[in-house]
Design a protein around this motif. Structure first.
Motif, PDB file in Angstrom:
ATOM      1  N   SER A 247      13.999  -7.243   5.028  1.00  0.00           N
ATOM      2  CA  SER A 247      12.921  -6.610   4.983  1.00  0.00           C
ATOM      3  C   SER A 247      13.210  -4.810   5.507  1.00  0.00           C
ATOM      4  CB  SER A 247      11.887  -7.283   5.773  1.00  0.00           C
ATOM      5  OG  SER A 247      11.184  -6.416   5.449  1.00  0.00           O
ATOM      6  N   PHE A 248      12.096  -3.815   5.087  1.00  0.00           N
ATOM      7  CA  PHE A 248      12.139  -3.249   5.159  1.00  0.00           C
ATOM      8  C   PHE A 248      11.905  -2.422   6.357  1.00  0.00           C
ATOM      9  CE2 PHE A 248      13.440  -0.297   1.486  1.00  0.00           C
ATOM     10  CZ  PHE A 248      13.376  -1.150   0.998  1.00  0.00           C
ATOM     11  N   VAL A 273       5.806   7.015  -3.768  1.00  0.00           N
ATOM     12  CA  VAL A 273       5.903   5.867  -3.130  1.00  0.00           C
ATOM     13  C   VAL A 273       5.358   5.418  -2.459  1.00  0.00           C
ATOM     14  CG1 VAL A 273       7.568   5.376  -1.031  1.00  0.00           C
ATOM     15  CG2 VAL A 273       8.014   7.912  -1.996  1.00  0.00           C
ATOM     16  N   ILE A 274       6.030   4.230  -2.797  1.00  0.00           N
ATOM     17  CA  ILE A 274       5.389   2.625  -2.748  1.00  0.00           C
ATOM     18  C   ILE A 274       6.338   0.872  -2.004  1.00  0.00           C
ATOM     19  CG2 ILE A 274       3.758   0.556  -4.169  1.00  0.00           C
ATOM     20  CD1 ILE A 274       2.915   1.973  -5.829  1.00  0.00           C
ATOM     21  N   ILE A 275       5.938   0.819  -1.338  1.00  0.00           N
ATOM     22  CA  ILE A 275       7.202  -0.144  -0.208  1.00  0.00           C
ATOM     23  C   ILE A 275       6.150  -1.507  -0.306  1.00  0.00           C
ATOM     24  CG2 ILE A 275       8.456  -0.112   2.002  1.00  0.00           C
ATOM     25  CD1 ILE A 275       8.322   3.041   2.048  1.00  0.00           C
ATOM     26  N   GLN A 276       7.270  -2.422  -0.347  1.00  0.00           N
ATOM     27  CA  GLN A 276       6.387  -3.662  -0.127  1.00  0.00           C
ATOM     28  C   GLN A 276       7.589  -4.370   0.915  1.00  0.00           C
ATOM     29  OE1 GLN A 276       6.238  -4.640  -3.877  1.00  0.00           O
ATOM     30  NE2 GLN A 276       3.895  -4.617  -3.500  1.00  0.00           N
ATOM     31  N   SER A 321      -0.025 -10.332   4.055  1.00  0.00           N
ATOM     32  CA  SER A 321       1.579  -9.758   3.182  1.00  0.00           C
ATOM     33  C   SER A 321       1.112  -8.064   3.396  1.00  0.00           C
ATOM     34  CB  SER A 321       1.562  -9.815   1.899  1.00  0.00           C
ATOM     35  OG  SER A 321       0.196  -9.397   1.084  1.00  0.00           O
ATOM     36  N   TRP A 322       1.297  -7.054   2.761  1.00  0.00           N
ATOM     37  CA  TRP A 322       2.078  -5.650   3.480  1.00  0.00           C
ATOM     38  C   TRP A 322       1.911  -4.590   2.225  1.00  0.00           C
ATOM     39  CZ3 TRP A 322       5.973  -2.870   4.000  1.00  0.00           C
ATOM     40  CH2 TRP A 322       7.202  -3.105   4.490  1.00  0.00           C
ATOM     41  N   GLU A 323       1.656  -3.593   1.994  1.00  0.00           N
ATOM     42  CA  GLU A 323       2.283  -2.234   1.016  1.00  0.00           C
ATOM     43  C   GLU A 323       1.693  -1.101   1.681  1.00  0.00           C
ATOM     44  OE1 GLU A 323      -0.496  -1.500  -2.424  1.00  0.00           O
ATOM     45  OE2 GLU A 323       1.558  -2.713  -3.052  1.00  0.00           O
ATOM     46  N   VAL A 324       2.695  -0.320   1.387  1.00  0.00           N
ATOM     47  CA  VAL A 324       2.635   1.350   2.187  1.00  0.00           C
ATOM     48  C   VAL A 324       2.648   1.900   1.093  1.00  0.00           C
ATOM     49  CG1 VAL A 324       3.278   3.116   3.367  1.00  0.00           C
ATOM     50  CG2 VAL A 324       3.911   0.906   4.410  1.00  0.00           C
ATOM     51  N   ILE A 325       1.622   2.559   0.489  1.00  0.00           N
ATOM     52  CA  ILE A 325       1.178   3.354  -0.125  1.00  0.00           C
ATOM     53  C   ILE A 325       1.337   5.279   0.336  1.00  0.00           C
ATOM     54  CG2 ILE A 325      -0.051   4.155  -1.834  1.00  0.00           C
ATOM     55  CD1 ILE A 325      -1.348   1.723  -2.336  1.00  0.00           C
TER      56      ILE A 325
END
Length: 363
Positions: A247-248, A273-276, A321-325
């Motif tokens: 996992s990141f 940048v998109i990080i899941q 659940s998560w997402e970084v933008i």
């Protein structure tokens, strides 16, 4: 003289030991290749695992032609033999293999031998314990005896009138054992062959992630795949996909992904940048483009995990659940963490340094 009382030679000559070592090496390479190929998804390794033993078998066959010719030309001894026992090895249809244990009576002391002969069911009743047969065998290899189904008239007359005593069971002749040295060199060869495959493909097998140099616009997008992650880079974008057990949010993983995406590139300017959890995607800024961008290497990678931890715990979302933008559309880098669960979505925003500037909890 009883043949089995002689010291039995073993297959420990230099040629036999070399052949055993090579056989072990081929076996080790074959086994390791067939095990490793599905893991790293390597078609060439499958070809090696399947083709190498075939090629080696052909070479062994060709190399053994002179030896087989010498054995075929070796003198053979003809003698009478008494059937001690017999056992069918096959089915009850047509010809079937039958294993005989016979007492062979040459001019010297008798001995026992095992002989396998294909016998038709019609002829099987003629072979009974106590019957006398005619056999022949190589003088130097009596364990290769064979039954002569059509002996000469002279030997037929001798068989019809002969009475033979049974040799003791201890007089059974067998092919000499290969010896401990032969087994040792085979085992060493297997180990060396298997280790050679593991060393050559250690990077793929043990999960080293490799960046890919930027291709030209005419080239297809290359992908390097390992057992734990894959990195795909084109002139416009890049993607890092982690394995199922990563996992990141793991310490150091995001920093390694940034290094993989920026290695061998003239610039590291990106638009977004998109990080899941297991996927990171970036859009590179075109050369000379006025679009606002930022240096991917300047991301506050150490702050992403605390931001995600805070968002998934403190914003009131159930099983999120998560997402970084990350983007720079307003002139300053904005980091937005969005969490989504069964009861809705929430988010928080942070600045370039990773400090939270706004929280949007679940309402």
């Amino acid at each position: 003289m009883t043949i089995t009382d002689r010291p039995q030679p073993t297959h420990t000559g230099p040629i036999a030991l070399t052949r055993g070592f090579l056989t072990g090496c081929v076996s080790g390479v074959t086994l390791a290749s067939l095990v490793a190929a599905p893991i790293i998804e390597s078609v060439p390794l499958v070809i090696v695992g399947v083709g190498l033993p075939v090629v080696y078998s052909v070479l062994l066959f060709i190399g053994g032609i002179p030896r087989r010719a010498r054995e075929a030309a070796a003198p053979r001894t003809t003698a009478l033999a008494k059937i001690e026992s017999l056992r069918a090895l096959g089915s009850d249809s047509g010809d079937m293999p039958v294993r005989f244990v016979v007492t062979v009576a040459p001019d010297g002391p008798p001995f026992r031998a095992e002989i396998t002969l294909n016998v038709n069911l019609v002829d099987l009743p003629t072979y009974k314990p106590g019957n006398i047969l005619v056999v022949d065998y190589p003088t130097d290899r009596p364990w290769h005896a064979r039954i002569l189904t059509e002996p000469t008239p002279e030997w037929e007359r001798r068989a019809a009138n002969a009475v033979l005593e049974s040799a003791p069971e201890s007089a059974l002749v067998k092919e000499p054992p290969k010896g401990g040295a032969f087994g040792t060199v085979v085992f060493i060869g297997v180990l060396i062959g298997a280790v050679a495959v593991l060393v050559l493909f250690r990077a793929d097998l043990f999960g080293t992630t490799t960046a890919v140099a930027e291709p030209s616009a005419a080239d297809p997008a290359p992908t390097t795949v390992t057992s734990t992650s894959s990195t795909t880079i084109t002139s416009a974008n890049g993607t890092v996909t982690l394995g199922s057990n990563q996992s990141f949010r793991d310490r150091g993983t995001l920093k390694d992904a940034v290094a993989a995406l920026t290695r061998d590139r003239d610039g590291a300017q990106v638009i977004s940048v998109i990080i899941q959890d297991r996927v990171m995607s970036v859009v590179f800024a075109p050369s000379g483009s006025p679009a606002p961008g930022f240096d991917l290497r300047e991301l506050p990678t150490d702050r992403i995990r605390p931001l995600v931890d805070e968002a998934t715990v403190a914003l009131g979302v159930t099983s999120p659940s998560w997402e970084v933008i990350m983007e720079n559309m307003t002139g300053s880098l904005t980091i937005r963490v969005v969490v989504t669960g069964r009861n809705g979505s929430a988010s928080l925003e942070a600045n370039r340094s990773g400090n939270v500037v706004r929280r949007n909890p679940l309402r």
